[in-house]
Design a protein around this motif. Structure first.
Motif, short mmCIF file in Angstrom:
data_model
loop_
_atom_site.label_atom_id
_atom_site.label_comp_id
_atom_site.label_asym_id
_atom_site.label_seq_id
_atom_site.Cartn_x
_atom_site.Cartn_y
_atom_site.Cartn_z
N LEU A 275 -8.68 -0.87 -6.48
CA LEU A 275 -8.26 -0.30 -5.38
C LEU A 275 -7.69 -1.33 -4.41
O LEU A 275 -6.69 -1.14 -4.00
CB LEU A 275 -9.42 0.45 -4.75
CG LEU A 275 -8.94 1.16 -3.40
CD1 LEU A 275 -7.91 2.17 -3.48
CD2 LEU A 275 -10.29 1.64 -2.59
N LEU A 276 -8.44 -2.33 -4.44
CA LEU A 276 -7.80 -3.56 -3.34
C LEU A 276 -6.53 -3.84 -3.69
O LEU A 276 -5.62 -4.15 -3.11
CB LEU A 276 -9.07 -4.48 -3.07
CG LEU A 276 -9.91 -4.32 -2.01
CD1 LEU A 276 -11.04 -5.39 -2.07
CD2 LEU A 276 -9.51 -4.04 -0.74
N LEU A 277 -6.53 -4.45 -5.24
CA LEU A 277 -5.30 -4.73 -5.65
C LEU A 277 -4.00 -3.76 -5.59
O LEU A 277 -2.97 -4.23 -5.10
CB LEU A 277 -5.46 -4.85 -7.17
CG LEU A 277 -4.36 -5.69 -8.14
CD1 LEU A 277 -3.97 -6.96 -7.64
CD2 LEU A 277 -4.63 -5.58 -9.71
N ILE A 278 -4.37 -2.65 -5.96
CA ILE A 278 -3.19 -1.56 -5.57
C ILE A 278 -2.87 -1.49 -4.04
O ILE A 278 -1.65 -1.54 -3.85
CB ILE A 278 -3.68 -0.08 -5.96
CG1 ILE A 278 -4.17 -0.24 -7.29
CG2 ILE A 278 -2.68 0.84 -5.38
CD1 ILE A 278 -4.75 1.07 -7.91
N ILE A 279 -3.75 -1.65 -3.04
CA ILE A 279 -3.21 -1.73 -1.90
C ILE A 279 -2.41 -2.85 -1.37
O ILE A 279 -1.53 -2.78 -0.40
CB ILE A 279 -4.42 -1.50 -0.86
CG1 ILE A 279 -5.21 -0.24 -0.96
CG2 ILE A 279 -4.29 -1.93 0.36
CD1 ILE A 279 -6.56 -0.06 -0.47
N GLN A 280 -2.98 -4.11 -1.91
CA GLN A 280 -2.18 -5.36 -1.62
C GLN A 280 -0.93 -5.10 -2.21
O GLN A 280 0.08 -5.77 -1.86
CB GLN A 280 -3.00 -6.63 -2.27
CG GLN A 280 -4.26 -6.69 -1.50
CD GLN A 280 -4.98 -7.95 -2.14
OE1 GLN A 280 -5.17 -8.12 -3.33
NE2 GLN A 280 -5.87 -8.75 -1.33
N VAL A 281 -0.78 -4.57 -3.16
CA VAL A 281 0.74 -4.69 -3.88
C VAL A 281 1.70 -3.50 -3.46
O VAL A 281 2.80 -4.01 -3.17
CB VAL A 281 0.49 -4.33 -5.60
CG1 VAL A 281 1.80 -3.96 -6.21
CG2 VAL A 281 -0.17 -5.37 -6.42
N TYR A 282 1.10 -2.57 -3.12
CA TYR A 282 2.08 -1.35 -2.38
C TYR A 282 1.87 -1.03 -0.88
O TYR A 282 2.89 -0.76 -0.44
CB TYR A 282 1.54 -0.01 -3.06
CG TYR A 282 1.89 -0.02 -4.75
CD1 TYR A 282 3.31 0.08 -5.17
CD2 TYR A 282 0.79 -0.34 -5.56
CE1 TYR A 282 3.55 0.07 -6.60
CE2 TYR A 282 1.12 -0.36 -7.17
CZ TYR A 282 2.47 -0.09 -7.24
OH TYR A 282 2.76 -0.31 -8.80
N VAL A 283 0.81 -1.21 -0.32
CA VAL A 283 0.85 -1.07 0.96
C VAL A 283 0.84 -2.29 1.85
O VAL A 283 1.84 -2.38 2.77
CB VAL A 283 -0.75 -0.55 1.52
CG1 VAL A 283 -0.90 -0.45 2.92
CG2 VAL A 283 -1.04 0.72 0.76
N LYS A 284 0.64 -3.36 1.39
CA LYS A 284 0.84 -4.83 1.74
C LYS A 284 0.50 -4.88 3.53
O LYS A 284 1.51 -5.42 4.54
CB LYS A 284 2.26 -5.09 1.84
CG LYS A 284 2.45 -5.32 0.22
CD LYS A 284 4.10 -5.78 0.20
CE LYS A 284 4.47 -5.73 -1.31
NZ LYS A 284 5.82 -5.85 -1.62
N ASN A 285 -0.54 -4.14 3.92
CA ASN A 285 -0.95 -4.21 5.46
C ASN A 285 -2.33 -5.11 5.37
O ASN A 285 -3.39 -4.41 4.73
CB ASN A 285 -1.15 -2.78 5.84
CG ASN A 285 -1.36 -2.82 7.41
OD1 ASN A 285 -2.29 -3.47 7.88
ND2 ASN A 285 -0.69 -2.04 8.11
N PRO A 286 -2.47 -6.14 6.05
CA PRO A 286 -3.78 -6.63 6.06
C PRO A 286 -4.85 -6.14 6.54
O PRO A 286 -6.03 -6.13 6.30
CB PRO A 286 -3.20 -8.13 6.73
CG PRO A 286 -2.14 -7.86 7.62
CD PRO A 286 -1.53 -6.94 6.82
N TYR A 287 -4.54 -5.06 7.82
CA TYR A 287 -5.61 -4.49 8.17
C TYR A 287 -5.90 -3.47 7.59
O TYR A 287 -7.35 -3.16 7.50
CB TYR A 287 -4.86 -3.86 9.58
CG TYR A 287 -4.70 -4.75 10.82
CD1 TYR A 287 -5.70 -5.40 11.67
CD2 TYR A 287 -3.49 -5.47 11.01
CE1 TYR A 287 -5.58 -6.25 12.76
CE2 TYR A 287 -3.27 -6.39 11.90
CZ TYR A 287 -4.25 -6.74 12.59
OH TYR A 287 -4.01 -7.67 13.78
N VAL A 288 -5.35 -2.83 6.60
CA VAL A 288 -5.67 -1.73 5.85
C VAL A 288 -6.48 -2.43 4.82
O VAL A 288 -7.71 -1.90 4.31
CB VAL A 288 -4.54 -0.79 5.27
CG1 VAL A 288 -4.86 0.04 4.11
CG2 VAL A 288 -3.74 -0.20 6.40
#
Length: 497
Positions: A451-464
């Motif tokens: 889940l974190l990998l997906i967020i880092q790749v697509y969302v790219k928001n450090p706070y999220v």
């Protein structure tokens, strides 16, 4: 000798493990409060004091730590071992005597060579604080003596209260001085010394109140000499081993400052402080409580079960959060400590996997002392020192700090894993149980990591990213408490959950 298959030793070992867990929780309660306070004020302190001040503080602590580890010539470990309180009291006196001698010898060395040492470390400003080193060494030796006396009598409440008092004193001085505009490395150093003094004071008052007559009436010079001879393997073998181990731990700070600057030592020191947070919260308490219980279990040939359960607790505590840290270190440090510390977060990402192994091995490494295999400990620390030194020097010659840390991490994982396997074999643990626990913990991490990998790749928001990571850690620990019957039963038995 009792048969491990017989049900009676099993019951006795259950009682010991429950007692051991209780001692860990008593120690950890004070440590957790102290760490919560430290965590709360850390974002303010890192914004008041820069990386260079932290680097100088870390260098000072490394130098003091190297000397303190041999302040008692390692006789502090022997305080726990004798069955007789009379003999233990004399060993306590031996520790205090050697502490006075070692801190006294430190004074002229610092006076004549302090400036040269500071220049060699690429930190000439450090020489201004070297006059405090003998004081820190003396306090460090006394601290070792009184804390191991507490380990012997298993009065862990003293240590717990002392840690709280020390943390309040240290953070209070740092925060107050920083707000007042005094934001130098000297303030960080003095605050640490005062905190250590307060800790010793709390424990020493309790010893004077409850144990002073026992210690006073027991001390006999002839018995002290007999104790020095009886446990001579500690200064002759284990002191060298411990010294190498401490130097190995200090090498990254020392060589990062020498090859680059004290700023990089500051980045490293903060990254290690965060990585070692689980160790500071509960790992040190586990080690202190494990030692006397494991010593008793070994005498009764019941060590393997205690070590297997210890390994399980260590894996549960450390694996998930540090694997999360390998993914979010830079974002986490930037948000919590300020943009000046993002580099320290990247350091933490590189180092985290090694410190998983390090966290597990630290309490388990006491096995070689219990089994009186000090020579094995010496071999390990020689290899550890040499491999760390070589990896850091090779990395430093390339003048690439990331390459230096990656090489350091790879070498550390290999060496510590090899030694951990040897120690588990000495304890006669069942490796099938160890492997199953490791696989189970990795399986629990996989969904959160994906889940974190997906967020880092697509969302790219450090706070999220940091928010999702934090929620994942909380959910993980709640799940463990709910689903792990052994952990839950222990906590229910102690009437804590």
């Amino acid at each position: 000798m009792q048969n491990p298959e017989d049900p009676l030793p099993e019951i006795k070992n259950e009682d010991r493990f429950t007692s051991f867990t209780s001692d860990v929780l008593i120690l950890a309660s004070g440590t957790i409060f102290a760490q919560i306070l430290t965590i709360f004020v850390a974002p303010f302190i890192t914004r008041l004091f820069g990386p260079e001040s932290f680097g100088i503080w870390a260098l000072y602590g490394s130098i003091v730590g190297i000397i303190v580890v041999i302040a008692c010539l390692r006789y502090e470990l022997s305080i726990v071992l004798p069955q007789s309180d009379f003999e233990a009291a004399n060993l306590f006196a031996v520790c205090i005597l050697f502490t006075i001698i070692v801190s006294g010898i430190t004074t002229p060395v610092i006076f004549f060579f302090g400036t040269d040492i500071a220049d060699l470390l690429n930190a000439p400003q450090l020489s201004s604080f070297f006059w405090l080193v003998p004081i820190s060494v003396f306090l460090g030796g006394v601290s070792l003596s009184v804390y191991y006396w507490n380990s012997r009598i298993k009065d862990f409440k003293r240590a717990s209260v002392a840690r709280v008092a020390s943390s309040i004193s240290t953070t209070g001085i740092q925060l107050g001085s920083g707000i007042a505009g005094y934001r130098t490395a000297g303030i960080l150093i003095i605050a640490g010394i005062f905190g250590q003094f307060i800790s010793i004071l709390f424990v020493s008052i309790a010893i004077l109140k409850h144990d002073f007559r026992l210690i006073r009436d027991s001390i006999n010079f002839q018995t002290m000499l007999e104790g020095i001879k009886r446990y001579s393997q500690f200064p002759l073998v284990d002191s060298i081993s411990a010294l190498l181990n401490t130097i190995s731990g200090s090498l990254p700070i020392i060589l990062l400052a020498a090859f680059y600057s004290p700023i990089f030592a500051g980045f490293y020191s903060l990254s290690i402080a965060v990585i070692q947070l689980p160790s500071n919260l509960i790992g040190n308490a586990i080690s202190q409580a494990f030692f006397p219980h494991a010593n008793e279990a070994y005498r009764e040939d019941n060590l393997s079960l205690l070590v297997e359960r210890l390994f399980k607790i260590l894996i549960i505590v450390i694996l998930f959060p540090l694997l999360i840290l390998t993914m979010i270190g830079g974002d986490l440090f930037g948000i919590v400590f300020g943009n000046n510390w993002i580099e320290a977060g990247i350091f933490a990402q590189i180092l985290s996997i090694f410190f998983i192994v390090n966290f597990i091995m630290n309490p388990i490494s006491l096995i070689y002392i219990i089994l009186e295999k000090q020579v094995f400990g010496l071999y390990f620390n020689v290899i550890n020192f040499l491999t760390r030194l070589i990896s850091l020097i090779i990395g430093g010659l390339f003048l690439d700090v990331y390459f230096t840390l990656i090489l350091f991490t790879i070498v550390g994982i290999f060496v510590y894993t090899f030694v951990l396997i040897k120690l588990l074999k000495y304890a006669k643990v069942r490796f099938k149980n160890i492997i199953n626990q490791l696989i189970s913990s990795l399986f629990l991490f996989f969904p959160a990591g994906l889940l974190l990998l997906i967020i880092q790749v697509y969302v790219k928001n450090p706070y999220v990213t940091v928010l999702i990571a934090s929620v994942s850690v909380v959910i993980y620990y709640l799940y463990i408490l709910k689903s792990d019957e052994q952990v839950r039963n222990i906590l229910i038995g102690l009437k804590i959950w």
